[in-house]
Design a protein around this motif. Structure first.
Motif, PDB file in Angstrom:
ATOM      1  N   MET A  73       0.821  -1.200   0.000  1.00 55.99           N
ATOM      2  CA  MET A  73       0.000   0.000   0.000  1.00 55.99           C
ATOM      3  C   MET A  73       0.863   1.261   0.000  1.00 55.99           C
ATOM      4  SD  MET A  73      -2.734  -1.715   0.070  1.00 55.99           S
ATOM      5  CE  MET A  73      -3.203  -3.392   0.529  1.00 55.99           C
ATOM      6  N   ILE A  74       0.349   2.296  -0.660  1.00 55.52           N
ATOM      7  CA  ILE A  74       0.985   3.601  -0.645  1.00 55.52           C
ATOM      8  C   ILE A  74      -0.132   4.638  -0.458  1.00 55.52           C
ATOM      9  CG2 ILE A  74       0.951   3.805  -3.163  1.00 55.52           C
ATOM     10  CD1 ILE A  74       3.706   5.146  -2.965  1.00 55.52           C
ATOM     11  N   LYS A  75       0.074   5.608   0.432  1.00 57.85           N
ATOM     12  CA  LYS A  75      -1.022   6.486   0.876  1.00 57.85           C
ATOM     13  C   LYS A  75      -1.565   7.381  -0.227  1.00 57.85           C
ATOM     14  CE  LYS A  75       0.190   6.627   5.776  1.00 57.85           C
ATOM     15  NZ  LYS A  75       0.619   7.483   6.894  1.00 57.85           N
ATOM     16  N   ASP A  76      -0.697   7.929  -1.059  1.00 62.37           N
ATOM     17  CA  ASP A  76      -1.150   8.748  -2.179  1.00 62.37           C
ATOM     18  C   ASP A  76      -0.057   8.776  -3.237  1.00 62.37           C
ATOM     19  OD1 ASP A  76       0.639  11.117  -1.738  1.00 62.37           O
ATOM     20  OD2 ASP A  76      -0.571  11.361   0.063  1.00 62.37           O
ATOM     21  N   LEU A  77      -0.328   9.437  -4.334  1.00 62.32           N
ATOM     22  CA  LEU A  77       0.571   9.402  -5.483  1.00 62.32           C
ATOM     23  C   LEU A  77       1.920  10.064  -5.226  1.00 62.32           C
ATOM     24  CD1 LEU A  77      -2.028  10.239  -8.285  1.00 62.32           C
ATOM     25  CD2 LEU A  77      -1.016   8.002  -7.796  1.00 62.32           C
ATOM     26  N   ASN A  78       2.012  10.883  -4.179  1.00 58.66           N
ATOM     27  CA  ASN A  78       3.260  11.569  -3.866  1.00 58.66           C
ATOM     28  C   ASN A  78       3.885  11.084  -2.568  1.00 58.66           C
ATOM     29  OD1 ASN A  78       1.258  14.232  -4.885  1.00 58.66           O
ATOM     30  ND2 ASN A  78       2.904  13.448  -6.159  1.00 58.66           N
ATOM     31  N   ILE A 119       2.238   7.725  -9.972  1.00 58.48           N
ATOM     32  CA  ILE A 119       3.073   7.871  -8.772  1.00 58.48           C
ATOM     33  C   ILE A 119       4.318   8.678  -9.126  1.00 58.48           C
ATOM     34  CG2 ILE A 119       4.531   6.636  -7.121  1.00 58.48           C
ATOM     35  CD1 ILE A 119       2.501   4.337  -7.233  1.00 58.48           C
ATOM     36  N   GLU A 120       4.530   9.777  -8.402  1.00 60.70           N
ATOM     37  CA  GLU A 120       5.643  10.670  -8.721  1.00 60.70           C
ATOM     38  C   GLU A 120       6.017  11.474  -7.483  1.00 60.70           C
ATOM     39  OE1 GLU A 120       6.860  13.507 -12.457  1.00 60.70           O
ATOM     40  OE2 GLU A 120       4.780  13.585 -11.737  1.00 60.70           O
ATOM     41  N   MET A 121       7.276  11.424  -7.110  1.00 61.30           N
ATOM     42  CA  MET A 121       7.742  12.135  -5.923  1.00 61.30           C
ATOM     43  C   MET A 121       8.097  13.584  -6.264  1.00 61.30           C
ATOM     44  SD  MET A 121       7.400   9.825  -3.622  1.00 61.30           S
ATOM     45  CE  MET A 121       5.999   9.228  -4.604  1.00 61.30           C
ATOM     46  N   LYS A 122       8.045  14.438  -5.235  1.00 59.98           N
ATOM     47  CA  LYS A 122       8.311  15.863  -5.425  1.00 59.98           C
ATOM     48  C   LYS A 122       9.751  16.251  -5.139  1.00 59.98           C
ATOM     49  CE  LYS A 122       3.523  17.209  -4.459  1.00 59.98           C
ATOM     50  NZ  LYS A 122       2.630  18.016  -3.588  1.00 59.98           N
ATOM     51  N   THR A 123      10.477  15.398  -4.419  1.00 58.27           N
ATOM     52  CA  THR A 123      11.872  15.707  -4.105  1.00 58.27           C
ATOM     53  C   THR A 123      12.747  14.480  -4.325  1.00 58.27           C
ATOM     54  OG1 THR A 123      11.737  15.031  -1.773  1.00 58.27           O
ATOM     55  CG2 THR A 123      11.111  17.318  -2.299  1.00 58.27           C
ATOM     56  N   TRP A 165      -3.987   4.500  -2.255  1.00 56.41           N
ATOM     57  CA  TRP A 165      -5.217   4.781  -1.508  1.00 56.41           C
ATOM     58  C   TRP A 165      -6.288   5.364  -2.428  1.00 56.41           C
ATOM     59  CZ3 TRP A 165      -7.414   3.298   2.742  1.00 56.41           C
ATOM     60  CH2 TRP A 165      -8.426   4.051   3.329  1.00 56.41           C
ATOM     61  N   LYS A 166      -7.519   4.877  -2.301  1.00 56.41           N
ATOM     62  CA  LYS A 166      -8.678   5.256  -3.099  1.00 56.41           C
ATOM     63  C   LYS A 166      -8.574   4.780  -4.554  1.00 56.41           C
ATOM     64  CE  LYS A 166      -9.839   9.307  -0.301  1.00 56.41           C
ATOM     65  NZ  LYS A 166     -10.084  10.782  -0.294  1.00 56.41           N
ATOM     66  N   GLY A 167      -7.616   3.882  -4.823  1.00 53.45           N
ATOM     67  CA  GLY A 167      -7.543   3.263  -6.133  1.00 53.45           C
ATOM     68  C   GLY A 167      -7.015   4.146  -7.241  1.00 53.45           C
ATOM     69  N   GLU A 168      -6.244   5.162  -6.898  1.00 53.71           N
ATOM     70  CA  GLU A 168      -5.683   6.028  -7.934  1.00 53.71           C
ATOM     71  C   GLU A 168      -4.676   5.256  -8.784  1.00 53.71           C
ATOM     72  OE1 GLU A 168      -5.253  10.403  -6.984  1.00 53.71           O
ATOM     73  OE2 GLU A 168      -4.983   9.560  -4.980  1.00 53.71           O
ATOM     74  N   PHE A 169      -4.492   5.709 -10.012  1.00 56.62           N
ATOM     75  CA  PHE A 169      -3.689   4.981 -10.991  1.00 56.62           C
ATOM     76  C   PHE A 169      -2.209   5.021 -10.638  1.00 56.62           C
ATOM     77  CE2 PHE A 169      -1.679   5.089 -15.391  1.00 56.62           C
ATOM     78  CZ  PHE A 169      -1.625   3.709 -15.483  1.00 56.62           C
ATOM     79  N   THR A 170      -1.601   3.840 -10.543  1.00 55.98           N
ATOM     80  CA  THR A 170      -0.198   3.733 -10.135  1.00 55.98           C
ATOM     81  C   THR A 170       0.766   4.380 -11.124  1.00 55.98           C
ATOM     82  OG1 THR A 170      -0.148   1.536 -11.155  1.00 55.98           O
ATOM     83  CG2 THR A 170      -0.530   1.653  -8.766  1.00 55.98           C
TER      84      THR A 170
END
Length: 332
Positions: free
Chosen positions: A58-63, A114-118, A106-111
């Motif tokens: 699991m990952i909480k959100d796309l960032n 997934i993109e980090m900000k830093t 989380w909430k089934g957003e498209f993997t």
């Protein structure tokens, strides 16, 4: 020269496949319980010879950079212990497996987004994802699992950090000695940079093939032609067989227009559309020497409680398309 290249490709692909038959697989959905013979028998009934086992992290959100897995609140089939139990039970029934650990946002957003900000967050994500994947690579090795999938639909992660993926594949190879693939989304595979390091070109095959409300087999086959042409060119470029790491259609109107759509709310059921799109896919690919086979999306363990004539989701279970799959998977 062209003839020699084609001949070498055929020899190489036959060697890579190392099997007499196609991979006639299902995507076996993880459950809260262990599986028993009752859960395996429906797979034997449709002549499946492979199942994709799909433990989740699991990952909480796309960032968010931290990947978590095998926690107490996860279902049994999503954990390391559960994945192993599924593999061993299927193996007793001569059903081989592809271990396909993947992320759930989380909430089934498209993997793929997934993109980090830093850079710091990218490093955290890389470290936690590596732990997740390498843990399951060890399970794949311990259970002699024939195929291991290193990731599923992670386009932005791969585009931003290609060197990480090259190093990760090397680490996986140091643990796991079987065949490797990656499950690229249908519109991602041409941009994936590391196919030369893997054994199969994995594609989640949700290509648009028809705009019709109830597409015919012929319409879908025509819609496949341009996609198939690119795949032939791709398999010749890399000398690798193509594997549909996922394929399937919902039993809805316009089933071939945007087959990847999971959040489309429909009351109507269109069983004919699901049958025709599936038949066309089988006709277009299953006899091709460069095509390894695939895993239908998706199959639940409690066969008698799912699907049915009023269900408009992806599962083929207890629908007319199940017979189509059984007939194809019976073909030698």
């Amino acid at each position: 020269m062209r003839f020699i290249q084609s001949l070498l490709l055929i020899i190489l692909l036959q060697s890579c496949l190392a099997q007499d038959h196609k991979i006639n697989g299902v995507s076996y959905v993880a459950h809260k319980d262990s599986i028993t013979q009752k859960n395996v028998d429906p797979l034997l009934n449709i002549n499946a010879n492979y199942a994709a086992i799909m433990p989740f992290a699991m990952i909480k959100d796309l960032n968010h950079p931290e990947v978590t897995y095998s926690e107490e609140r996860q279902w049994f089939g999503e954990t390391k212990i559960g994945g192993k139990q599924y593999i061993e039970t299927l193996k007793k029934n001569s059903i081989k497996t592809m271990l396909k650990p993947q992320l759930w946002v989380w909430k089934g957003e498209f993997t793929g987004y997934i993109e980090m900000k830093t850079d710091e967050d990218w490093i955290i994500l890389e470290n936690s994802y590596s732990k997740f994947i390498l843990d399951f690579a060890q399970i794949a090795q311990d259970t002699n699992t024939p195929i291991f999938c290193i990731g599923t639909e992670l386009e932005k992660f791969i585009a931003a950090r290609p060197d990480y993926w090259t190093k990760l594949i090397t680490k996986i190879r140091s643990i796991y000695k079987g065949k490797l693939t990656y499950a690229a989304n249908w519109n991602e595979y041409e941009k994936t940079p590391f196919w030369d390091q893997l054994d199969y070109i994995g594609i989640d095959a949700y290509f648009p093939v028809s705009d019709s409300k109830t597409p015919t087999v012929e319409e879908c086959m025509e819609g496949w032609k341009s996609h198939k042409k690119k795949m032939v060119e791709f398999t010749e470029k890399y000398n690798k067989p193509i594997l549909f790491t996922e394929f399937g259609y919902r039993s809805v109107d316009y089933s071939g227009k945007a087959p990847w759509t999971v959040d489309r709310i429909e009351d109507k059921v269109n069983l004919e559309g699901q049958v025709n799109t599936t038949k066309a896919l089988f006709k277009m690919f299953w006899k091709e020497h460069w095509f390894a086979g695939g895993f239908v999306w998706k199959w639940f363990i409690n066969h008698d409680r799912v699907g049915g004539l009023e269900n408009n989701r992806f599962t083929p279970q207890n629908k007319p398309v199940e017979k189509v799959i059984k007939e194809q998977y019976s073909t030698k």
